[in-house]
Scaffold this active site. Sequence first.
Site, PDB file in Angstrom:
ATOM      1  N   THR A   2       9.291  -8.456 -12.115  1.00  0.00           N
ATOM      2  CA  THR A   2       8.341  -9.619 -12.616  1.00  0.00           C
ATOM      3  C   THR A   2       7.333  -9.657 -11.496  1.00  0.00           C
ATOM      4  OG1 THR A   2      10.380 -10.888 -13.486  1.00  0.00           O
ATOM      5  CG2 THR A   2       8.387 -11.998 -12.701  1.00  0.00           C
TER       6      THR A   2
ATOM      7  N   GLN B 276      -7.370   1.295   4.452  1.00  0.00           N
ATOM      8  CA  GLN B 276      -8.314   0.846   5.391  1.00  0.00           C
ATOM      9  C   GLN B 276      -9.632   0.690   5.131  1.00  0.00           C
ATOM     10  OE1 GLN B 276      -7.618  -0.326   8.398  1.00  0.00           O
ATOM     11  NE2 GLN B 276      -5.442   0.294   8.480  1.00  0.00           N
TER      12      GLN B 276
ATOM     13  N   ASN C 268      -6.516   5.036   9.866  1.00  0.00           N
ATOM     14  CA  ASN C 268      -6.271   4.026  10.500  1.00  0.00           C
ATOM     15  C   ASN C 268      -6.209   3.784  11.784  1.00  0.00           C
ATOM     16  OD1 ASN C 268      -4.299   5.788   9.236  1.00  0.00           O
ATOM     17  ND2 ASN C 268      -2.857   4.305  10.438  1.00  0.00           N
TER      18      ASN C 268
ATOM     19  N   GLY D 121       0.737  -1.228  -0.137  1.00  0.00           N
ATOM     20  CA  GLY D 121       0.004  -0.025   0.167  1.00  0.00           C
ATOM     21  C   GLY D 121       0.850   1.261   0.143  1.00  0.00           C
ATOM     22  N   THR D 122       1.954   1.223   0.783  1.00  0.00           N
ATOM     23  CA  THR D 122       2.779   2.108   0.776  1.00  0.00           C
ATOM     24  C   THR D 122       3.410   2.530  -0.449  1.00  0.00           C
ATOM     25  OG1 THR D 122       3.523   1.448   2.876  1.00  0.00           O
ATOM     26  CG2 THR D 122       5.182   2.986   1.626  1.00  0.00           C
TER      27      THR D 122
ATOM     28  N   CYS E  29       5.108   4.829  18.189  1.00  0.00           N
ATOM     29  CA  CYS E  29       6.469   4.931  19.011  1.00  0.00           C
ATOM     30  C   CYS E  29       7.479   5.126  18.035  1.00  0.00           C
ATOM     31  CB  CYS E  29       6.677   3.757  19.814  1.00  0.00           C
ATOM     32  SG  CYS E  29       8.000   3.538  20.845  1.00  0.00           S
TER      33      CYS E  29
ATOM     34  N   SER F  80      -4.139  -2.370  -0.106  1.00  0.00           N
ATOM     35  CA  SER F  80      -3.182  -3.465   0.158  1.00  0.00           C
ATOM     36  C   SER F  80      -3.670  -4.452   0.677  1.00  0.00           C
ATOM     37  CB  SER F  80      -2.335  -2.676   1.343  1.00  0.00           C
ATOM     38  OG  SER F  80      -1.455  -3.503   1.907  1.00  0.00           O
ATOM     39  N   ALA F  81      -3.143  -5.538   0.084  1.00  0.00           N
ATOM     40  CA  ALA F  81      -4.052  -7.124   0.626  1.00  0.00           C
ATOM     41  C   ALA F  81      -3.811  -7.428   1.835  1.00  0.00           C
ATOM     42  CB  ALA F  81      -3.189  -7.930  -0.411  1.00  0.00           C
ATOM     43  N   HIS F  82      -2.724  -7.146   2.792  1.00  0.00           N
ATOM     44  CA  HIS F  82      -2.607  -7.580   4.134  1.00  0.00           C
ATOM     45  C   HIS F  82      -3.574  -7.182   5.164  1.00  0.00           C
ATOM     46  CE1 HIS F  82      -0.240  -4.697   6.506  1.00  0.00           C
ATOM     47  NE2 HIS F  82       0.147  -4.194   5.083  1.00  0.00           N
TER      48      HIS F  82
HETATM   49  C1  LIG Z   1      -1.321  -0.203   6.344  1.00  0.00           C
HETATM   50  C2  LIG Z   1      -1.556   1.097   5.619  1.00  0.00           C
HETATM   51  C3  LIG Z   1      -0.797   1.847   4.561  1.00  0.00           C
HETATM   52  C4  LIG Z   1       0.510   0.877   4.355  1.00  0.00           C
HETATM   53  O1  LIG Z   1       0.168  -0.439   3.637  1.00  0.00           O
HETATM   54  P1  LIG Z   1       1.285  -1.280   3.654  1.00  0.00           P
HETATM   55  O2  LIG Z   1       0.878  -2.338   2.487  1.00  0.00           O
HETATM   56  O3  LIG Z   1       1.439  -1.983   4.701  1.00  0.00           O
HETATM   57  O4  LIG Z   1       2.499  -0.584   2.893  1.00  0.00           O
HETATM   58  C5  LIG Z   1      -1.142   2.833   4.036  1.00  0.00           C
HETATM   59  N1  LIG Z   1      -2.010   3.575   4.549  1.00  0.00           N
HETATM   60  C6  LIG Z   1      -2.954   3.326   5.386  1.00  0.00           C
HETATM   61  C7  LIG Z   1      -4.112   4.005   5.790  1.00  0.00           C
HETATM   62  C8  LIG Z   1      -2.719   2.161   5.957  1.00  0.00           C
HETATM   63  O5  LIG Z   1      -3.569   1.553   7.328  1.00  0.00           O
END
Ligand SMILES: *Cc1c(COP(=O)(O)O)cnc(C)c1O
Length: 417
Positions: free
Chosen positions: A268, A210, A182, A102-103, A356, A230-232
């Site tokens: 790739t 989010q 988030n 996502g970053t 932190c 972002s998938a995770h």
């Molecule tokens: C987690 C998050 C990201 C970053 O996504 P990653 O896949 O972990 O790099 C960006 N924006 C928000 C609002 C998030 O919660």
Amino acid sequence: MKRSCRQVGTKENENPLAPLGRGEGEGDFHMKKIYLDHNATTPVQPLVVKEMEKYFTGIFANPSSVHSPGQEAADALMEAREAVQGLIGASKPEEIIFTGSGTEANNLAIKGITSANEKKGRHVITSVVEHHAVLSPCKSLEKSGYRVTYLPVDKYGMVNPDDVRKAVAADTVLVSIMMVNNEIGTINPIPEIGKMLKEKGIFFHTDAVQAAGKMPVNVEALFVDALSISAHKFYGPKGVGALYLRAGTRLKPLIEGGHHEKNRRAGTENVAGIRGLAKALAIAVESMGPETKRLLKLRNMLKNGLSGSIKNIYVMGHPEKVMANTLNVCFEWIEGESIILNLDLKGISVSSGSACTSGSLEPSHVLMSMGVDSALAQGSIRFSFGTDNAEEDVKYVLEVLPEIVSRLRSMSPIAPK
Ligand SMILES: *Cc1c(COP(=O)(O)O)cnc(C)c1O
């Protein structure tokens, strides 16, 4: 069996979405693990793991290869791209660019759109409550001579579309406002902002990391030109994201190399990860209605339970326009970090609203910009629910947290005795 530990007695399959095998400790005793940090990351859904497995040793060829195994991988990739396209209401599969996170999707949108459209101007608008994955690339733009306006938010952490309108200048090229925060779960009025910007012909990006999989995300209804996921964050694998980019939007790639992703992101393709992202998003969207209701019930049960059992606490974020799974609470006179550690001893995983930073406790930039007192902001805890949570998890938190809070307050030099 210690009193603080709970026996594994949950019916694992009570919730069809619940991942298997969780809650079983590997040590001498079974301590029930209650994970309430789904905004940080989520466990990968078993069906997603199963889907991904096919692409490690079976359909493993390089999608750029001309031979038939390569073409099979290319087909699998296209199928995933079309699935994501459909799930977010995009009109062409080429509008989906797969990234490594996502970053990366946020960086690609912010740096890529601005540098490809420099002739339109060098002014960018964002908000003070964005994720660092938006704030940092914006800071970097400032270093290379851009002007960036960081819009304030109201006491609920929400951006006012009128403020966006007023901030627009003749040289504004891009606006980036997050869909859901988030830390506090507040949902921004993206369609209103998007509609206004479309009329003015200004590119609009939203960080929907989010939001995707947790609320309806449709690029047409949102009036966005670019959108990150972002998938995770929705039960897919880590290290895979996607950027929706409206057809016709010029973009300069961050990563150069081969012709992957239509020359917008070389390297790739992570076929297994991308298949995982598409599968996870499909499952999340399909189960969204009832799951949202279920999560909201858990959230409100915790909110009401805490309000009834602990004094001097403050619920942060918007009272209604809030993500169903997120509850941010500030506990007066004590530190969030201490609460986290004490809950961790009871097997409960939560996050602090305050990031932190290199060992020093800095209050959350989100809470601070909402006007929350910095001492109070230090006592922030974010509970974020997910598919693997049930009512008994909330009951357990309500059983242990009041005692933790009163013990920490009794030791706190600033708490009135
Ligand atoms: C987690 C998050 C990201 C970053 O996504 P990653 O896949 O972990 O790099 C960006 N924006 C928000 C609002 C998030 O919660």
